[in-house]
Scaffold this motif. Structure first.
Motif, PDB file in Angstrom:
ATOM      1  N   ALA A  13      -6.788   0.473   0.711  1.00 34.25           N
ATOM      2  CA  ALA A  13      -5.925  -0.625   1.173  1.00 34.25           C
ATOM      3  C   ALA A  13      -4.491  -0.163   1.408  1.00 34.25           C
ATOM      4  CB  ALA A  13      -5.953  -1.777   0.167  1.00 34.25           C
ATOM      5  N   GLU A  16      -3.312   0.251   4.940  1.00 35.86           N
ATOM      6  CA  GLU A  16      -3.024  -0.942   5.739  1.00 35.86           C
ATOM      7  C   GLU A  16      -1.620  -1.479   5.470  1.00 35.86           C
ATOM      8  OE1 GLU A  16      -6.285  -3.324   4.438  1.00 35.86           O
ATOM      9  OE2 GLU A  16      -7.759  -2.192   5.597  1.00 35.86           O
ATOM     10  N   ASP A  17      -0.870  -0.790   4.607  1.00 36.27           N
ATOM     11  CA  ASP A  17       0.495  -1.209   4.262  1.00 36.27           C
ATOM     12  C   ASP A  17       1.438  -0.024   4.485  1.00 36.27           C
ATOM     13  OD1 ASP A  17       2.881  -2.033   3.092  1.00 36.27           O
ATOM     14  OD2 ASP A  17       1.889  -3.071   1.435  1.00 36.27           O
ATOM     15  N   GLU A  18       1.938   0.072   5.720  1.00 34.89           N
ATOM     16  CA  GLU A  18       2.741   1.226   6.118  1.00 34.89           C
ATOM     17  C   GLU A  18       3.947   1.437   5.213  1.00 34.89           C
ATOM     18  OE1 GLU A  18       5.220   2.756  10.073  1.00 34.89           O
ATOM     19  OE2 GLU A  18       3.985   0.955  10.161  1.00 34.89           O
ATOM     20  N   LEU A  46     -11.766   0.172   4.785  1.00 34.06           N
ATOM     21  CA  LEU A  46     -12.003   0.768   6.106  1.00 34.06           C
ATOM     22  C   LEU A  46     -13.495   0.925   6.371  1.00 34.06           C
ATOM     23  CD1 LEU A  46      -9.260   3.569   6.003  1.00 34.06           C
ATOM     24  CD2 LEU A  46      -9.168   1.459   7.300  1.00 34.06           C
ATOM     25  N   THR A  49     -15.012  -2.492   7.181  1.00 40.41           N
ATOM     26  CA  THR A  49     -14.671  -2.897   8.550  1.00 40.41           C
ATOM     27  C   THR A  49     -15.566  -2.196   9.569  1.00 40.41           C
ATOM     28  OG1 THR A  49     -12.372  -3.249   7.892  1.00 40.41           O
ATOM     29  CG2 THR A  49     -12.793  -3.017  10.236  1.00 40.41           C
TER      30      THR A  49
END
Length: 254
Positions: A13, A16-18, A46, A49
C-alpha cells in the motif's frame, strides 16, 4: 563495532502513497549515514488489483493467498517487477542508490513449498548473507521483493513478514514492520510503547487487538522469537530515527 543493519518491511500500500514513500526513503537516507538499511516489501493490494483485472480467482486459506503455479508469472511480475521497481524509483528520487532484488538472488534465502493445498506458496530460510553484505558495504540500498524459489527452480510466493524476518536473521538486523498505523493502540486509542506475548494475548481477549492488527502482532511475536530481540510495529509516516530512538511505535518483545 559497526551497528547492525536495519531491516524495514513495508506493505504494498505504500506504493499508492507517493508522499509517504518519498518521506520514508528520505528518512532511510539519514539512517544510512550511520548504519546499513535493507527494505523488504510485499504487494498484496497490487496483486489483488491485477487478479481482478485478469478475472483470475483470488482464494485464501487461513489468511494465506492460494497461489496456483499458473498465477505465478503475474504475481512475480507484480511483486518482483512493478512493485519492486516503483519502490526503487522512489529511492532514486530520494537521492539513494537502490538495488532491486528478490529472495532468490545470490542464494540469500532458500525456500521450499509450504503445502500443496496453497500451491506455489513457500517457507523461507536464511542461507547466505554475502550478497547483502557486499551491497550494504558499498552504501547501496537493497530493495527485496518477497518472491523466492525452491532448489528445483520453482518460483514461490512468500509472506512478506516472513521474508523480512528471514532477511533480519540473515544479517542479524533490527526489524521494523511499517504500515499505515502508528503502532498498537490501547482501548483508549493511546499508543502502547512495549508489549510481550502475555499482554498481547490479553488485549486480543479484550477485543482491543483485532483483524489486521492481530496479523501484525502475530507476525511481530514470531519475528521477535526467532530473532531473539524486540521487533517494532510503527508507521511509515514516522522518521526512522524517531522509531529507533523509541519515541514512537510499539516494540514487541520476544
Amino acid at each position: 563495532m559497526s551497528l547492525s543493519p536495519i531491516v524495514i518491511k513495508v506493505g504494498g500500500a505504500l506504493l499508492e502513497d507517493e508522499q509517504a514513500a518519498l518521506s520514508l526513503l528520505t528518512s532511510v537516507g539519514e539512517v544510512m549515514k550511520t548504519r546499513p538499511v535493507i527494505i523488504v516489501h510485499g504487494g498484496g493490494p497490487l496483486v489483488e488489483t491485477l487478479m481482478a483485472a485478469l478475472n483470475l480467482p483470488s482464494q485464501k486459506i487461513d489468511g494465506l493467498r492460494v497461489t496456483p503455479d499458473e498465477h505465478m508469472p503475474y504475481i512475480c511480475g507484480t511483486l518482483a517487477g512493478s512493485a519492486n521497481k516503483s519502490l526503487c524509483a522512489f529511492a532514486i528520487r530520494s537521492g539513494l542508490t537502490p538495488v532491486g532484488l528478490s529472495l532468490l538472488d545470490g542464494g540469500m534465502v532458500s525456500c521450499e513449498p509450504l503445502d500443496e493445498k496453497y500451491g506455489a506458496v513457500g517457507v523461507p530460510a536464511a542461507n547466505d548473507p554475502t550478497l547483502l553484505k557486499s551491497l550494504t558495504s558499498q552504501s547501496l540500498l537493497p530493495v527485496v521483493s518477497s518472491i523466492g524459489s525452491s532448489d528445483s527452480g520453482r518460483l514461490l510466493n512468500i509472506n512478506a513478514d516472513q521474508a523480512a524476518t528471514v532477511i533480519a536473521q540473515l544479517v542479524d538486523g533490527e526489524l521494523l514492520l511499517l504500515s499505515n498505523v502508528k503502532g498498537v493502540l490501547d482501548g483508549n486509542k493511546q499508543l502502547i510503547a512495549e508489549l510481550n506475548q502475555q499482554q498481547i494475548d490479553s488485549l486480543v481477549d479484550d477485543g482491543v487487538i483485532t483483524d489486521g492488527m492481530k496479523v501484525k502482532t502475530d507476525a511481530a511475536l514470531l519475528a521477535a522469537a526467532s530473532l531473539g530481540r524486540p521487533v517494532t510495529i510503527a508507521s511509515w509516516d514516522a522518521n526512522i530515527n524517531t522509531i529507533l530512538n523509541k519515541d514512537t511505535g510499539t516494540r514487541v518483545a520476544p
